[in-house]
Design a protein around this motif. Structure first.
Motif, PDB file in Angstrom:
ATOM      1  N   ALA A 139      11.499 -10.454  65.888  1.00 25.13           N
ATOM      2  CA  ALA A 139      12.611  -9.667  65.009  1.00 25.13           C
ATOM      3  C   ALA A 139      12.506 -10.058  63.724  1.00 25.13           C
ATOM      4  O   ALA A 139      12.421 -11.230  63.426  1.00 25.13           O
ATOM      5  CB  ALA A 139      13.900  -9.617  65.996  1.00 25.13           C
ATOM      6  N   ARG A 140      12.402  -9.139  62.673  1.00 24.60           N
ATOM      7  CA  ARG A 140      12.546  -9.395  61.208  1.00 24.60           C
ATOM      8  C   ARG A 140      13.970  -9.202  61.031  1.00 24.60           C
ATOM      9  O   ARG A 140      14.379  -8.118  61.201  1.00 24.60           O
ATOM     10  CB  ARG A 140      11.561  -8.499  60.407  1.00 24.60           C
TER      11      ARG A 140
ATOM     12  N   PRO B   7       9.930 -12.904  54.549  1.00 24.38           N
ATOM     13  CA  PRO B   7      10.774 -12.523  55.351  1.00 24.38           C
ATOM     14  C   PRO B   7      11.268 -13.587  56.399  1.00 24.38           C
ATOM     15  O   PRO B   7      10.545 -14.110  57.094  1.00 24.38           O
ATOM     16  CB  PRO B   7       9.983 -11.387  55.842  1.00 24.38           C
ATOM     17  N   ARG B   8      12.458 -13.432  57.023  1.00 29.23           N
ATOM     18  CA  ARG B   8      13.042 -14.044  58.092  1.00 29.23           C
ATOM     19  C   ARG B   8      12.606 -13.360  59.364  1.00 29.23           C
ATOM     20  O   ARG B   8      13.243 -12.592  59.750  1.00 29.23           O
ATOM     21  CB  ARG B   8      14.517 -14.422  57.835  1.00 29.23           C
ATOM     22  N   ILE B   9      11.761 -14.238  60.132  1.00 29.32           N
ATOM     23  CA  ILE B   9      11.165 -13.572  61.349  1.00 29.32           C
ATOM     24  C   ILE B   9      11.675 -14.501  62.506  1.00 29.32           C
ATOM     25  O   ILE B   9      11.450 -15.606  62.486  1.00 29.32           O
ATOM     26  CB  ILE B   9       9.820 -13.226  61.392  1.00 29.32           C
ATOM     27  N   VAL B  10      12.381 -13.920  63.493  1.00 25.37           N
ATOM     28  CA  VAL B  10      12.761 -14.607  64.899  1.00 25.37           C
ATOM     29  C   VAL B  10      11.765 -14.198  65.751  1.00 25.37           C
ATOM     30  O   VAL B  10      11.313 -12.947  65.975  1.00 25.37           O
ATOM     31  CB  VAL B  10      13.994 -14.315  65.161  1.00 25.37           C
TER      32      VAL B  10
END
Lengths: 149, 230
Positions: A139-140, B7-10
């Protein structure tokens, strides 16, 4: 369960087994849509668990041709399933994985055009190597300073 | 200040239906510990699951097989009332529009069966009759040892090719209503070829609830090969 080989997966932007979406709704089509909404809700639940309330911009999933999920219907269901969640307005990116089987006669992994028939020799093989995937990959998160999509 | 280049990616990397799979694994362990054989019956609406099951339950009772049933439908308890007439413990799972059974529904109703005195330890066979639907139940593991895909002679021989996911995930394919096969010009060999293409090596059993054809064989099969790990 069948074994999987990640190296035989191919990226595709269009689902190989997507069903038609034109014409009058049929019972089967409505059933499909209901199904993909429940799959979309399961994706929303999985992502919600992982992001802890952060807003989400994009979700990447992998959908195998044998998973029972049609990518176009899932993309359609996404908007419904994400309304009023941290994923509202986000994009669902579906990576479709075709069915591949190992053909013992040809000694290699092949992509059957129909069912589990080897395109090389016509033999049947149930030794599935890909196509069963149904996974949330990542998920971004939305930039905290960002207010709209 | 935001940083557009990072970008913050989980990363999740988990099955979409992982929660259901975990609950199904718990059920599978419970079933194995109790020694009860569990089958999950899947077909389109109108294939004759309930009618065949009525006949199978009557046979099971006659053979002193201890059996219970959970039956799923979107609405009504008509099927449960039909099946309960055979005298076996039956519970209706009304899904209220959901198009398939999920492992947590089965858990709830297995608990209720046990609360009513139908203990898993004292059962030989538990049948889960899924909601009539060829697509959605395929994705949901219920902890069953045997998945039964049913196809009636009125549905067309190529149905396994149109819905390969279900037939590929099944352990046995059951043809129903074979007593009227000739009247509807059903080509059994073609149907068997279609099954072979999408589910190589899968056993195919021809049955008729009306004449009893194949019912004893189906009961033997469900008692013999269920309850194992998938």
């Amino acid at each position: 369960m069948h074994r999987r080989d990640s190296h035989v997966e191919h990226r595709r932007t269009v689902a190989p087994q997507g069903r038609g979406t034109v014409g009058a709704p049929t019972v089967e089509r409505v059933e499909r849509a209901v199904h993909e909404v429940s799959i979309a809700q399961a994706i929303v639940a999985a992502v919600s668990d992982a992001v802890g309330g952060e807003r989400v911009q994009r979700v990447d999933v992998t959908v195998g041709a044998l998973s029972g999920v049609a990518a176009p219907a899932l993309e359609f269901a996404w908007e419904v399933a994400t309304a009023n969640t941290a994923m509202a307005g986000s994009v669902l990116v579906v990576e479709s994985v075709p069915t591949t089987v190992f053909c013992p006669t040809c000694g290699k992994v092949v992509e059957p055009p129909v069912g589990f028939v080897c395109p090389g020799c016509g033999e049947l093989s149930g030794d599935v190597r890909s196509g069963l995937e149904l996974e949330v990959r990542s998920a971004r998160l939305r930039d905290p300073g960002q207010t709209s999509s | 200040m935001s940083n557009a280049t990072a970008p913050r990616i989980v990363e999740l990397r988990r099955g979409v239906l992982e929660k259901n799979d975990r609950r199904a694994a718990v059920l599978r362990g419970r079933f194995a510990a109790s020694g009860v054989r569990v089958s999950n019956w899947v077909s389109s609406p109108g294939t004759g699951k309930t009618t065949l099951l009525e006949r199978l339950l009557a046979d099971a009772v006659a053979r002193e097989v201890r059996v219970a049933v959970l039956v799923g439908d979107c609405a009504t308890d008509n099927d449960a009332r039909r099946l309960a007439a055979t005298g076996v413990p039956v519970r209706q799972i009304v899904t209220e529009g959901i198009c398939h059974l999920e492992a947590d529904m089965v858990t709830t109703h297995v608990d209720a069966l046990e609360a009513d005195g139908a203990l898993l330890d004292e059962l030989d066979l538990l049948v889960l009759e899924n909601v009539g639907n060829l697509v959605c139940p395929t994705s949901y593991d219920l902890g069953e040892g045997t998945r039964v895909a049913l196809l009636s002679v009125t549905e067309g021989e190529d149905k396994p090719l149109k819905y390969p996911q279900l037939f590929a995930s099944s352990d046995v394919v059951v043809l129903t209503k074979v007593d009227i096969a000739d009247a509807v010009e059903f080509d059994e060999a073609a149907a068997r070829r279609a099954v072979e293409i999408v589910a190589p090596g899968r056993p195919v059993l021809a049955t008729s609830a009306r004449t009893g054809t194949g019912v004893a064989e189906l009961l033997d099969l469900l008692l013999g090969c269920v309850g194992e790990a998938p």
